[in-house]
Design an enzyme around this catalytic site. Structure first.
Site, PDB file in Angstrom:
ATOM      1  N   ARG A   1      -5.670 -52.914 -20.967  1.00 13.24           N
ATOM      2  CA  ARG A   1      -5.805 -51.471 -21.272  1.00 13.24           C
ATOM      3  C   ARG A   1      -6.898 -50.850 -20.400  1.00 13.24           C
ATOM      4  NH1 ARG A   1      -5.062 -53.721 -26.495  1.00 13.24           N
ATOM      5  NH2 ARG A   1      -7.291 -53.640 -26.965  1.00 13.24           N
TER       6      ARG A   1
ATOM      7  N   LYS B   1     -11.051 -33.796 -29.054  1.00 12.67           N
ATOM      8  CA  LYS B   1      -9.699 -33.427 -29.445  1.00 12.67           C
ATOM      9  C   LYS B   1      -9.390 -33.905 -30.857  1.00 12.67           C
ATOM     10  CE  LYS B   1      -5.620 -35.582 -29.144  1.00 12.67           C
ATOM     11  NZ  LYS B   1      -4.428 -36.280 -28.594  1.00 12.67           N
TER      12      LYS B   1
ATOM     13  N   GLU C   1      -5.592 -28.934 -31.670  1.00  9.75           N
ATOM     14  CA  GLU C   1      -4.203 -29.306 -31.383  1.00  9.75           C
ATOM     15  C   GLU C   1      -3.345 -29.336 -32.650  1.00  9.75           C
ATOM     16  OE1 GLU C   1      -3.644 -33.159 -29.519  1.00  9.75           O
ATOM     17  OE2 GLU C   1      -1.502 -32.849 -29.293  1.00  9.75           O
TER      18      GLU C   1
ATOM     19  N   LYS D   1      -4.420 -26.420 -27.937  1.00  7.35           N
ATOM     20  CA  LYS D   1      -3.414 -27.333 -27.373  1.00  7.35           C
ATOM     21  C   LYS D   1      -2.184 -27.305 -28.274  1.00  7.35           C
ATOM     22  CE  LYS D   1      -2.732 -32.181 -26.105  1.00  7.35           C
ATOM     23  NZ  LYS D   1      -3.316 -33.319 -25.389  1.00  7.35           N
TER      24      LYS D   1
HETATM   25  P1  13P Z   1       1.904 -35.955 -25.168  1.00  4.22           P
HETATM   26  O1  13P Z   1       1.756 -35.039 -24.003  1.00  4.22           O
HETATM   27  O2  13P Z   1       2.476 -37.295 -24.830  1.00  4.22           O
HETATM   28  O3  13P Z   1       2.563 -35.282 -26.349  1.00  4.22           O
HETATM   29  O4  13P Z   1       0.429 -36.314 -25.647  1.00  4.22           O
HETATM   30  C1  13P Z   1      -0.504 -35.313 -25.721  1.00  4.22           C
HETATM   31  C2  13P Z   1      -1.481 -35.635 -26.762  1.00  4.22           C
HETATM   32  O5  13P Z   1      -2.659 -35.645 -26.518  1.00  4.22           O
HETATM   33  C3  13P Z   1      -0.979 -35.919 -28.107  1.00  4.22           C
HETATM   34  O6  13P Z   1      -2.046 -35.839 -29.009  1.00  4.22           O
END
Ligand code: 13P
Length: 340
Positions: A45, A133, A174, A216
């Site tokens: 990873r 985030k 988000e 987001k």
């Molecule tokens: P995806 O663009 O694969 O949806 O992932 C963005 C992300 O940060 C999901 O929390």
């Protein structure tokens, strides 16, 4: 590192740039590795993340890491957060602890992670993080989402964002309305509007400074199992209309998640949104996970001899998305080989 929140938020949506979301949890990344037969170890990873973090700084303003990654060092012994900042890329960190079953609801989730968050944010900031985030997930079905799910998730996003700003980190907020399901694009627009309205109400109540955050969101699309898939133009129009109705102009940037769209489609949608006429008071760019990483992961395939190919694949997608954030993405640009 400049910790002025307004400058960080603006830098994350600098002209022609966007964010690489590389914050998959260990189980999620392991699933992606398993699909290609790549062994998932702490070392594999680390190697994968280091590959992604080098070489695309021209188009990548920030990278969202997972807890394991921000504690790791490059093969050359440099902390990965520093490897990013040395290239002018802002280090970010996922701080929610995942979406868990919402009590009292049949099939909905509430994102957890508020307990002890202040201390974790302070630790991450000391490790070099500039932004954070938190992802909430909302599922559409016949009788979903419930008011309980929308308001609990909006409240948590508000509490998280306020704590981030207190600890001098820019919060990326988000709220993801999932593409899973057979719903129409109209229903997605309606629910995305309801969710954004609830989220900005919660941000207001928690006294979050809108100039010091990024949103987001999902794009407005039909569900993946919908019998009437939406076209690129239709998605762009519905998405921009929904955002104009629900996102205050004080927010400096909107950075989309890709949510399961394939890589080229996610780029085409972003490009078309940016090409639409009319007011766009925020920068509109990307914070893609799968849509940026998938070709790089496939090209790498877990082999050291493919690291360059993986980097070239990421560079290509980042370049295409950087152009899409300006509305200048073209088929010719897409056709240029990943190495070209
Ligand atoms: P995806 O663009 O694969 O949806 O992932 C963005 C992300 O940060 C999901 O929390």
């Amino acid at each position: 590192m400049n910790h002025d929140l307004a400058s960080i938020a603006t830098a994350l949506v600098a002209k022609g740039k966007g964010i690489l979301a590389a914050d998959e949890t260990v189980p999620t990344l392991t699933k992606r590795f398993d699909a290609l037969g790549i062994q998932s170890t702490e070392e594999s990873r680390r190697t994968y993340r280091e590959m992604l973090f080098v070489g695309a700084a021209e188009f990548i303003s920030g990278v969202i890491m997972y807890d394991e990654t921000i504690r790791q060092k490059s093969s050359g012994g440099v902390p990965l957060a520093q490897l990013l900042s040395d290239q002018g890329i802002l280090p970010g960190i996922k701080v929610d602890t995942g979406a868990k079953h919402l009590a009292g609801s049949s099939d909905e989730k509430i994102t957890e992670g508020l307990d002890g968050l202040r201390d974790r944010l302070s630790e991450y900031r000391a490790m070099g993080a500039c932004f954070a985030k938190w992802r909430a997930v909302i599922r559409i079905a016949d009788r979903l989402p419930s008011t309980a799910c929308v308001s609990a998730n909006a409240h948590a996003l508000g509490r998280y964002a306020a704590l981030c700003q207190e600890q001098h980190l820019v919060p990326i907020v988000e709220p993801e309305v999932l593409m899973d399901g057979s719903h129409t694009i109209e229903r997605c627009e309606e629910i995305t509007g309801v969710v954004l309205h609830a989220v900005f109400q919660a941000l207001f109540e928690q006294r979050v400074v809108l100039e010091h955050m990024l949103l987001k969101p999902n794009m407005v699309t039909a569900g993946m199992a919908c019998s009437r898939p939406a076209k690129v133009q239709e998605i762009a129009v519905a998405t921009l209309r929904c955002l104009r109705r629900h996102v205050p102009a004080a927010v400096p940037g909107i950075v989309f998640l890709s949510g399961g769209q394939n890589d080229r489609t996610a780029t085409a949608h972003l490009n078309t949104i940016n090409q639409l006429p009319g007011p766009k008071p925020w920068k509109i760019s990307f914070s893609y996970g799968r849509a940026l990483q998938d070709p790089a992961l496939t090209a790498w395939d877990g082999r050291d001899e493919n690291l360059k190919l993986g980097q070239q694949a990421l560079y290509h997608r980042a370049r295409c998305n950087g152009a899409a954030s300006l509305g200048t993405y073209t088929d010719q640009m897409e056709a240029a080989s990943a190495g070209g």
